[in-house]
Design a protein around this motif. Structure first.
Motif, PDB file in Angstrom:
ATOM      1  N   LEU A  76      26.937  38.159  46.448  1.00 41.65           N
ATOM      2  CA  LEU A  76      27.218  39.392  45.717  1.00 41.65           C
ATOM      3  C   LEU A  76      28.677  39.354  45.271  1.00 41.65           C
ATOM      4  O   LEU A  76      29.585  39.310  46.099  1.00 41.65           O
ATOM      5  CB  LEU A  76      26.952  40.619  46.609  1.00 41.65           C
ATOM      6  CG  LEU A  76      27.026  41.987  45.933  1.00 41.65           C
ATOM      7  CD1 LEU A  76      25.895  42.137  44.903  1.00 41.65           C
ATOM      8  CD2 LEU A  76      26.919  43.116  46.960  1.00 41.65           C
ATOM      9  N   GLU A  77      28.891  39.387  43.961  1.00 44.43           N
ATOM     10  CA  GLU A  77      30.245  39.350  43.416  1.00 44.43           C
ATOM     11  C   GLU A  77      30.951  40.678  43.674  1.00 44.43           C
ATOM     12  O   GLU A  77      30.312  41.716  43.881  1.00 44.43           O
ATOM     13  CB  GLU A  77      30.162  39.094  41.905  1.00 44.43           C
ATOM     14  CG  GLU A  77      31.490  38.846  41.218  1.00 44.43           C
ATOM     15  CD  GLU A  77      32.163  37.594  41.699  1.00 44.43           C
ATOM     16  OE1 GLU A  77      32.951  37.716  42.676  1.00 44.43           O
ATOM     17  OE2 GLU A  77      31.927  36.518  41.136  1.00 44.43           O
ATOM     18  N   LYS A  78      32.276  40.647  43.681  1.00 43.18           N
ATOM     19  CA  LYS A  78      33.046  41.887  43.833  1.00 43.18           C
ATOM     20  C   LYS A  78      32.699  42.852  42.711  1.00 43.18           C
ATOM     21  O   LYS A  78      32.514  42.450  41.564  1.00 43.18           O
ATOM     22  CB  LYS A  78      34.551  41.578  43.811  1.00 43.18           C
ATOM     23  CG  LYS A  78      35.056  40.824  45.021  1.00 43.18           C
ATOM     24  CD  LYS A  78      36.554  40.585  44.927  1.00 43.18           C
ATOM     25  CE  LYS A  78      37.084  39.833  46.146  1.00 43.18           C
ATOM     26  NZ  LYS A  78      38.535  39.571  46.038  1.00 43.18           N
ATOM     27  N   PHE A  79      32.635  44.132  43.060  1.00 45.29           N
ATOM     28  CA  PHE A  79      32.258  45.143  42.074  1.00 45.29           C
ATOM     29  C   PHE A  79      33.442  45.543  41.208  1.00 45.29           C
ATOM     30  O   PHE A  79      34.566  45.659  41.683  1.00 45.29           O
ATOM     31  CB  PHE A  79      31.718  46.393  42.771  1.00 45.29           C
ATOM     32  CG  PHE A  79      30.310  46.255  43.287  1.00 45.29           C
ATOM     33  CD1 PHE A  79      29.576  45.094  43.087  1.00 45.29           C
ATOM     34  CD2 PHE A  79      29.716  47.297  43.985  1.00 45.29           C
ATOM     35  CE1 PHE A  79      28.276  44.968  43.556  1.00 45.29           C
ATOM     36  CE2 PHE A  79      28.421  47.190  44.458  1.00 45.29           C
ATOM     37  CZ  PHE A  79      27.694  46.030  44.243  1.00 45.29           C
ATOM     38  N   LYS A  80      33.160  45.791  39.939  1.00 46.80           N
ATOM     39  CA  LYS A  80      34.150  46.383  39.045  1.00 46.80           C
ATOM     40  C   LYS A  80      34.092  47.905  39.188  1.00 46.80           C
ATOM     41  O   LYS A  80      33.166  48.455  39.791  1.00 46.80           O
ATOM     42  CB  LYS A  80      33.878  45.944  37.611  1.00 46.80           C
ATOM     43  CG  LYS A  80      33.980  44.420  37.420  1.00 46.80           C
ATOM     44  CD  LYS A  80      33.824  44.031  35.978  1.00 46.80           C
ATOM     45  CE  LYS A  80      33.860  42.516  35.807  1.00 46.80           C
ATOM     46  NZ  LYS A  80      35.107  41.905  36.298  1.00 46.80           N
TER      47      LYS A  80
END
Length: 249
Positions: free
Chosen positions: A166-170
């Motif tokens: 899971l990529e870091k959230f914007k």
């Protein structure tokens, strides 16, 4: 046996892209003609038809486990982990009574015909332009409060590399929630990294497991609070999902 499986997968992917092209051309003409008048309800009917035909026509079904119910009189910001092209059509399938509009990249509007269709079903943002990014929040508020539509934002900002769980959230979805005082519905999509990756000879049709795990309300919180809680909720659900061929993009 492995060779036959690879051939079958490639043929299935070819079918998917043929089906998508045919649906897009057919529905696209209708949406293009409708873009000259304002009928969001009818436009959504055809967009959802487009999503359902591609989703089911490609051999997918889904199961939905829901801890929360959607209020038919409420408009929401929908978020989910972004893993595949199927995420987009799945959002249409999931929401027959909550019309959706996506936040998308502004640069795609430059394409002839497609650009006009894309503008009809999306809120456009130029991520390299601060004014454009700020204008998105007003556009989201208009969709939620005036146009009676719900907004889909994939907070990772794009599909991350396969090996990333899971990529870091914007910030966009969470600033929008606070700015519009609108609740966020948190979805989790399981296994689509394996079922429909961006690798042409990998993937398979089948049942997609979907979870609707929580509705986050902005009252009394900050965008950082919302972002951290949403990230934690999704990560905990998918951290043990196996990713096949994790080193292949």
């Amino acid at each position: 046996m492995k060779y036959l499986k690879t051939v079958a997968t490639i043929l299935w992917k070819v079918w998917f892209y043929i089906l998508t092209a045919l649906c897009t051309l057919t529905v696209g003409v209708i949406i293009y003609l409708m873009s000259y008048q304002n009928n969001n309800k009818l436009t959504y009917f055809f967009m959802r038809m487009w999503g359902c035909v591609i989703f089911y026509g490609s051999g997918f079904t889904y199961s939905l486990y829901s801890k929360v119910n959607l209020d038919p009189n409420e408009n929401y910001i929908f978020i989910a982990n972004h893993t595949s092209l199927i995420d987009v059509v799945l959002m249409y399938v999931l929401h027959p009574k909550h019309p959706i509009v996506f936040v998308g990249k502004k640069e795609l509007e430059k394409y002839p015909v497609f650009g006009r269709i894309y503008k009809k079903v999306s809120i456009l943002v130029d991520r390299s332009n601060n004014q454009s990014k700020q204008a998105v929040f007003s556009a989201v508020k208009k969709e939620l409060t005036q146009n009676n539509r719900n907004v889909v934002i994939f907070p990772e900002g794009g599909v991350p590399k396969r090996k990333i769980i899971l990529e870091k959230f914007k910030d966009g979805a969470f600033i929008s929630s606070v700015y519009c005082n609108s609740p966020i519905v948190v979805y989790v999509f399981h296994n689509l990294k394996n079922m429909f990756p961006f690798v042409f000879n990998l993937g398979y049709p089948g049942k997609v497991k979907v979870e609707r795990i929580k509705i986050l309300f902005p009252e009394g919180g900050t965008k950082q609070d919302l972002k951290e809680e949403a990230y934690h909720l999704i990560y905990e659900r998918i951290k043990d999902d196996k990713i096949n061929h994790a080193n292949i993009r």
